[in-house]
Write a protein that holds these residues in place. Sequence first.
Motif, mmCIF file in Angstrom:
data_model
loop_
_atom_site.group_PDB
_atom_site.id
_atom_site.type_symbol
_atom_site.label_atom_id
_atom_site.label_comp_id
_atom_site.label_asym_id
_atom_site.label_seq_id
_atom_site.Cartn_x
_atom_site.Cartn_y
_atom_site.Cartn_z
ATOM 1 N N GLU A 64 0.714 2.978 -15.186
ATOM 2 C CA GLU A 64 1.886 3.798 -14.840
ATOM 3 C C GLU A 64 1.931 4.015 -13.325
ATOM 4 O O GLU A 64 1.148 4.770 -12.762
ATOM 5 N N THR A 65 2.853 3.302 -12.698
ATOM 6 C CA THR A 65 3.081 3.387 -11.241
ATOM 7 C C THR A 65 4.605 3.388 -11.057
ATOM 8 O O THR A 65 5.337 3.742 -11.980
ATOM 9 N N GLU A 66 5.072 2.906 -9.904
ATOM 10 C CA GLU A 66 6.522 2.753 -9.724
ATOM 11 C C GLU A 66 7.013 1.422 -10.307
ATOM 12 O O GLU A 66 8.202 1.094 -10.216
ATOM 13 N N VAL B 131 9.975 -15.169 -16.013
ATOM 14 C CA VAL B 131 9.680 -15.497 -14.616
ATOM 15 C C VAL B 131 8.560 -14.607 -14.074
ATOM 16 O O VAL B 131 7.692 -15.079 -13.332
ATOM 17 N N TYR B 132 8.548 -13.336 -14.462
ATOM 18 C CA TYR B 132 7.418 -12.489 -14.041
ATOM 19 C C TYR B 132 6.105 -13.108 -14.541
ATOM 20 O O TYR B 132 5.137 -13.233 -13.773
ATOM 21 N N CYS B 133 6.065 -13.495 -15.817
ATOM 22 C CA CYS B 133 4.843 -14.110 -16.373
ATOM 23 C C CYS B 133 4.522 -15.408 -15.633
ATOM 24 O O CYS B 133 3.350 -15.685 -15.338
ATOM 25 N N GLY C 199 3.438 -2.921 3.678
ATOM 26 C CA GLY C 199 4.494 -2.491 2.766
ATOM 27 C C GLY C 199 5.781 -2.463 3.572
ATOM 28 O O GLY C 199 5.748 -2.561 4.804
ATOM 29 N N ARG C 200 6.903 -2.354 2.874
ATOM 30 C CA ARG C 200 8.180 -2.331 3.604
ATOM 31 C C ARG C 200 8.589 -0.922 3.992
ATOM 32 O O ARG C 200 9.296 -0.729 4.973
ATOM 33 N N ARG C 201 8.140 0.095 3.226
ATOM 34 C CA ARG C 201 8.556 1.476 3.520
ATOM 35 C C ARG C 201 7.625 2.087 4.571
ATOM 36 O O ARG C 201 6.597 2.683 4.260
ATOM 37 N N ALA D 155 0.817 -1.231 0.000
ATOM 38 C CA ALA D 155 0.000 0.000 0.000
ATOM 39 C C ALA D 155 0.842 1.269 0.000
ATOM 40 O O ALA D 155 0.296 2.364 0.110
ATOM 41 N N THR D 156 2.160 1.143 -0.140
ATOM 42 C CA THR D 156 2.993 2.351 -0.089
ATOM 43 C C THR D 156 3.066 3.067 -1.427
ATOM 44 O O THR D 156 3.628 4.164 -1.514
ATOM 45 N N ALA D 157 2.541 2.470 -2.487
ATOM 46 C CA ALA D 157 2.668 3.082 -3.823
ATOM 47 C C ALA D 157 1.607 2.496 -4.749
ATOM 48 O O ALA D 157 0.932 1.507 -4.409
#
Length: 257
Positions: free
Chosen positions: A190-192, A155-157, A39-41, A16-18
């Motif tokens: 379009e995100t990070e 690998v992402y797929c 989230g980690r941040r 949820a940080t981005a």
Amino acid sequence: MMKNRIEGNWAFITGATAGIGKATAELFAEAGCHLILNGRRENRLKELKRTLEADYNINVKLAAFDVRDRDAAKQFLSFLEQPIDILVNNAGLAKGVDAVFDAQYDDWDTMVDTNIKGVLNMTRLISPRMKERNVGHIINIGSIAGHESYPGGSVYCATKHAVKAFTEATKKDLHGTNVRVSMVSPGLVETEFSEVRFKGDADRADEVYEDMEPLVAEDIAEIVHFIVNRPPHVNIMDTIVFPVAQSSSMMVSRDND
Ligand code: NDP
Ligand code: 8X3
């Protein structure tokens, strides 16, 4: 006028940080849904909690841990008392666009551990509570990459195909209960995401969305919100969402084409 069915619910949103996770948290907050944000941040989570609690009449709890860390997730949940009505398994990422024959092992481990095992961890820990209450909704963020495969995305797929299989099997395991299981499969948003995929190379990330209009995080958040806000007997299984300029992973129409 759409009825508000999530007011007063508690939603656990990973990542949820981005991007999509943050936009979903904002939309759920607007609907009066209490939030547990992961989230980690941690600084970003604290800032989000501050603004959402100031702007809306909701409570926000923070779950600052890495979804790959099963012990941290277990520990957090062991202290969490209120029921979870909605779980959005959103945390995920791509690392690199290398072909299988020269990809980085670390990139593969990060994607497999986050995109697959993170979803497994959170679902394994939270679904028993939903099953016991005989109510709840699990929404997994898949991808068009879970429906087709493209070069440089092996690998992402594969991880997103795994999310699709896991979503379908989870629905079947919960067959006969009132727990709903859904997935959203976006194309280019379009995100990070691309900045993470290209390891901070902002120019390469910008090229992904150059001369075309991509989806934005809010587009996907609205779909997640629509899915959870259906009447309790309606279970949307999956939604594939492209920007109008995209027709498959590899077919993107640019202004200068
Ligand atoms: P962002 O990079 O903007 O956001 C990703 C979020 O995931 C961040 O909040 C990040 O938080 C979190 N995250 C990553 N790794 C972990 C981890 N190990 N533990 C906890 N949180 C983690 O990308 P998007 O919003 O675009 O991505 C969200 C989801 O949507 C992902 O599953 C992605 O695969 C999927 N998706 C994205 C598309 C796109 O084009 N953008 C298209 C299709 C699907 P932090 O770094 O603080 O931990
Ligand atoms: C992210 C979209 O097309 O890069 O899941 O796979 S894509």
